[in-house]
Design an enzyme around this catalytic site. Structure first.
Site, mmCIF file in Angstrom:
data_model
loop_
_atom_site.group_PDB
_atom_site.id
_atom_site.type_symbol
_atom_site.label_atom_id
_atom_site.label_comp_id
_atom_site.label_asym_id
_atom_site.label_seq_id
_atom_site.Cartn_x
_atom_site.Cartn_y
_atom_site.Cartn_z
ATOM 1 N N HIS A 201 0.825 -1.214 0.000
ATOM 2 C CA HIS A 201 0.000 0.000 0.000
ATOM 3 C C HIS A 201 0.861 1.266 0.000
ATOM 4 O O HIS A 201 0.593 2.222 -0.735
ATOM 5 C CB HIS A 201 -0.907 -0.046 1.226
ATOM 6 C CG HIS A 201 -2.111 0.824 1.116
ATOM 7 N ND1 HIS A 201 -3.042 0.924 2.095
ATOM 8 C CD2 HIS A 201 -2.505 1.650 0.133
ATOM 9 C CE1 HIS A 201 -3.970 1.772 1.722
ATOM 10 N NE2 HIS A 201 -3.677 2.224 0.528
ATOM 11 N N GLU A 436 -7.531 -12.889 -14.365
ATOM 12 C CA GLU A 436 -6.484 -12.913 -13.341
ATOM 13 C C GLU A 436 -6.157 -14.330 -12.894
ATOM 14 O O GLU A 436 -5.280 -14.528 -12.063
ATOM 15 C CB GLU A 436 -6.940 -12.134 -12.098
ATOM 16 C CG GLU A 436 -7.183 -10.666 -12.338
ATOM 17 C CD GLU A 436 -7.750 -9.979 -11.125
ATOM 18 O OE1 GLU A 436 -7.042 -9.171 -10.506
ATOM 19 O OE2 GLU A 436 -8.931 -10.241 -10.786
ATOM 20 N N ASP A 460 -2.069 -10.317 -10.534
ATOM 21 C CA ASP A 460 -2.561 -11.584 -10.001
ATOM 22 C C ASP A 460 -2.344 -12.731 -10.974
ATOM 23 O O ASP A 460 -2.000 -13.837 -10.569
ATOM 24 C CB ASP A 460 -4.053 -11.469 -9.651
ATOM 25 C CG ASP A 460 -4.251 -10.827 -8.295
ATOM 26 O OD1 ASP A 460 -3.451 -11.114 -7.384
ATOM 27 O OD2 ASP A 460 -5.189 -10.035 -8.136
ATOM 28 N N CYS A 507 -4.732 -4.215 -17.307
ATOM 29 C CA CYS A 507 -4.637 -3.196 -16.264
ATOM 30 C C CYS A 507 -3.632 -3.586 -15.180
ATOM 31 O O CYS A 507 -3.548 -2.932 -14.156
ATOM 32 C CB CYS A 507 -6.005 -2.896 -15.662
ATOM 33 S SG CYS A 507 -6.777 -4.332 -14.937
HETATM 34 C C1 PEP Z 1 -4.065 -7.231 -11.173
HETATM 35 O O1 PEP Z 1 -4.200 -8.225 -10.443
HETATM 36 O O2 PEP Z 1 -3.255 -7.199 -12.141
HETATM 37 C C2 PEP Z 1 -4.837 -5.995 -10.916
HETATM 38 C C3 PEP Z 1 -4.799 -4.970 -11.751
HETATM 39 O O3 PEP Z 1 -5.568 -5.928 -9.769
HETATM 40 P P1 PEP Z 1 -4.932 -5.600 -8.308
HETATM 41 O O4 PEP Z 1 -3.500 -5.190 -8.494
HETATM 42 O O5 PEP Z 1 -5.787 -4.532 -7.730
HETATM 43 O O6 PEP Z 1 -5.078 -6.938 -7.634
HETATM 44 MG MG MG Z 2 -5.875 -8.301 -9.054
#
Ligand code: PEP
Ligand code: MG
Length: 575
Positions: A201, A436, A460, A507
């Protein structure tokens, strides 16, 4: 010149003078006097004054954090203030002082017991120990400052993180989110920490503040002395001690110009370059850096640092604010993705060990927290009817079964029917799934038939494909999206959707690395969504790319067998 390596966290560089943050320094207690020699009334008054001073410093820190990173992040300081008023803590300290213990010893002893209790709890409650340490140190600092009969060593203390001189490179064992939220991005040229990972974080807050950061440098960082000149290179994950002129010269020239228009490859293939947003404060930087909308709105931030879940109205307001910031662009809101590493104290989630294969994401939304899911969907369907709402898209996290998507779509339909019945304005936005899990990759064709889009979450996906915890520094070599297995998973997902109308975006953090843009264009992605700070560099890169060459590059990378070979093909290092 000496180069230390760590994990690049904010892909920016800065040069400045090293300054260690040692929150515990300067807090050496004087020897304990005989109780009969202690003036209990005077000590009680000192304790009351110290509470006032600590309260004031917490409120200052809160205000600074609210201004810099937003109200959500600042809320952690409200929890700190509550510790100052905790009747049990305060009562016990006053009782000890009444029995002849000097105020600082009473504070030290009582907090030590409380910290130990929280540490024994394991899981998220253990993190409260850090909050207690923070409050204890503020009290001790106030008490020791008013003690004239000791010469406590405060030379190395660096208490006021919010007021550092310009050009400071902050070094720390690790930083807590509240430490990071206090930093002034204009003064702090960089951050380097001994431990911690880039998905922590605190690292995400540093990124949202655009402070260059390298985390997890390890033991060698400890040898760096205060005052040393340092280059923090968050792009390549290195900290250079006493950088030479050539190395320093490379810094700053990397900032790419902002491109506000949409971009296409040199031969005209349009690529959407959007921003990931994990707090309200990140919306403005996303517009300033020319993002084509929001490709990942991590809606869980609306649920953090509060006592109860946000209401439908709270969520409607947050989403419509994002839509108003991007009236002509798409805003992809991910439904609540909590569980695993993403904790929400008031929901009493099961304590599960890494690597988060349990009840999280869509599994909670369709299971025990369906009420939260439905409230969120109501807010989202209403926001879709708001001005600019035609750009709203909603995606579901951690999908691994077709049934989940069907169930989520039914939930959307049933919420739409309820809103219809109530005569409330609404619309059904584009719906998508995050890819993911390996299961989602293998089912991508079936998901794409049912949905408007897929967004590949490589953070993930890499951890699940490679069985490598994203938070564990020890498996960095495995948690690498350039591993051929991950590249094949991306390729398979894009190809699976190619026969459908669904678009495919990415993303995960991989999307924001300009050194990988050509590969990702070549793999066929339509959209890339990233931390706002990297949007300009990626947009500039897209316009230089020839898509036929990009496809050839992707094919070459896909033909390799190891991450080293893939990196050779792409000309990127990082072993
Ligand atoms: C990911 O898992 O790539 C993602 C964008 O989600 P987070 O990082 O919020 O788990
Ligand atoms: Mg994720």
């Amino acid at each position: 010149m000496r180069t230390l390596t760590g994990v690049g966290s904010t892909p920016l560089s800065g040069v400045g003078a090293a300054r260690w943050y040692r929150p515990e320094a300067g807090l050496t207690l004087p020897d304990r006097p005989d109780p009969s020699a202690v003036d209990a009334d005077a000590e009680l008054a000192r304790f009351a004054d110290a509470r006032d001073a600590a309260r004031e410093s917490i409120r200052d820190a809160r205000d600074r954090a609210a201004e810099r990173v937003g109200e959500e992040e600042a809320a952690v300081f409200e929890a700190h203030e509550q510790f100052l008023d905790d009747p049990e803590l305060v009562g016990d300290i006053e009782a000890a002082v009444g029995d002849g213990t000097p105020a600082e010893h009473a504070v030290h002893d009582r907090f030590a017991a409380a910290i130990e209790q929280f540490e024994a709890l394991d899981g998220p409650m253990a993190e409260r120990a850090d909050d207690l340490r923070d409050v204890r140190d503020r009290l001790l600092r106030a008490l020791l400052n008013t003690r004239t009969d000791t010469d406590a060593d405060d030379g190395a203390a660096l208490a006021d993180l919010g007021d550092l001189p310009a050009g400071t490179v902050l070094l720390a064992e690790r930083l807590t989110p509240s430490d990071t939220a206090e930093l002034d991005p204009d003064a702090v040229a960089g951050i380097a920490t001994v431990s911690g990972g880039r998905t922590a974080h605190a690292a995400i807050i540093a990124r949202s503040l655009s402070i260059p950061a390298v985390v997890g440098v390890g033991e060698p960082l400890r040898e760096v002395e205060d005052g040393a000149e340092l280059l923090v290179d968050g792009t390549d994950g290195r900290v250079v001690v006493d950088p030479d002129a050539a190395t320093r010269g490379g810094v700053g020239s990397a900032a790419a110009p902002v491109v506000t228009e949409r971009v296409s490859t040199a031969d005209g293939r349009s690529i959407e370059v959007a921003a990931n947003v994990g707090s309200e404060a990140e919306i403005a930087p996303a517009t300033e850096r020319g993002a084509d909308g929001i490709g990942l709105f991590r809606s869980e931030f609306l649920f953090y640092d509060r006592e109860t879940p946000p209401t439908e109205e709270d969520q409607y307001e947050a989403v419509t604010a994002a839509l108003s910031a991007f009236p002509d662009d798409r805003v992809v809101v991910r439904t609540l993705d909590i569980g695993g590493d993403k904790r929400v104290p008031y929901l009493d989630l099961p304590d599960e060990a890494n690597p988060f294969l349990g009840r999280r994401g869509i599994r909670l939304s369709l299971g025990e927290h369906r009420d939260l899911f439905e409230t969120q969907l109501r807010a989202l369907l209403r926001a879709a009817a708001h001005e600019g709402g035609e750009g709203l898209a909603v995606m579901f996290p951690l999908v691994s079964r077709i049934e989940e998507v069907e169930d989520a779509i039914s939930a959307v339909e049933s919420v739409a029917a309820d809103l219809d019945g109530e005569g409330v304005d609404h619309a059904v936005p584009e719906l998508g799934a995050m890819v993911e899990t390996p299961a989602a990759v293998f089912l991508a064709d079936r998901l794409a038939e049912r949905l408007d889009f897929l967004s590949i979450g490589t953070n993930d996906l890499t951890q699940y494909v490679m069985a490598a915890d994203r938070e564990n520094d020890g498996v960095d070599a495995y948690h690498d999206p350039l591993h051929p297995a991950v590249l094949r998973a991306i390729d398979r997902t894009v190809s699976a959707a190619a026969g459908t109308d669904a678009w495919v975006g990415m993303c995960g953090e991989m999307a924001g690395d300009p050194a990988l843009t050509e590969l990702l264009v070549g793999l066929g992605l339509d959209e890339l969504s990233m931390s706002a700070v990297t949007v300009p560099a990626v947009k500039n890169r897209v316009s230089e790319i020839d898509s036929a060459e990009a496809t050839a590059l992707a094919d070459e990378a896909l033909a390799r067998e190891t991450r080293t070979e893939v990196r050779d093909v792409l000309g990127v290092d990082g072993e």
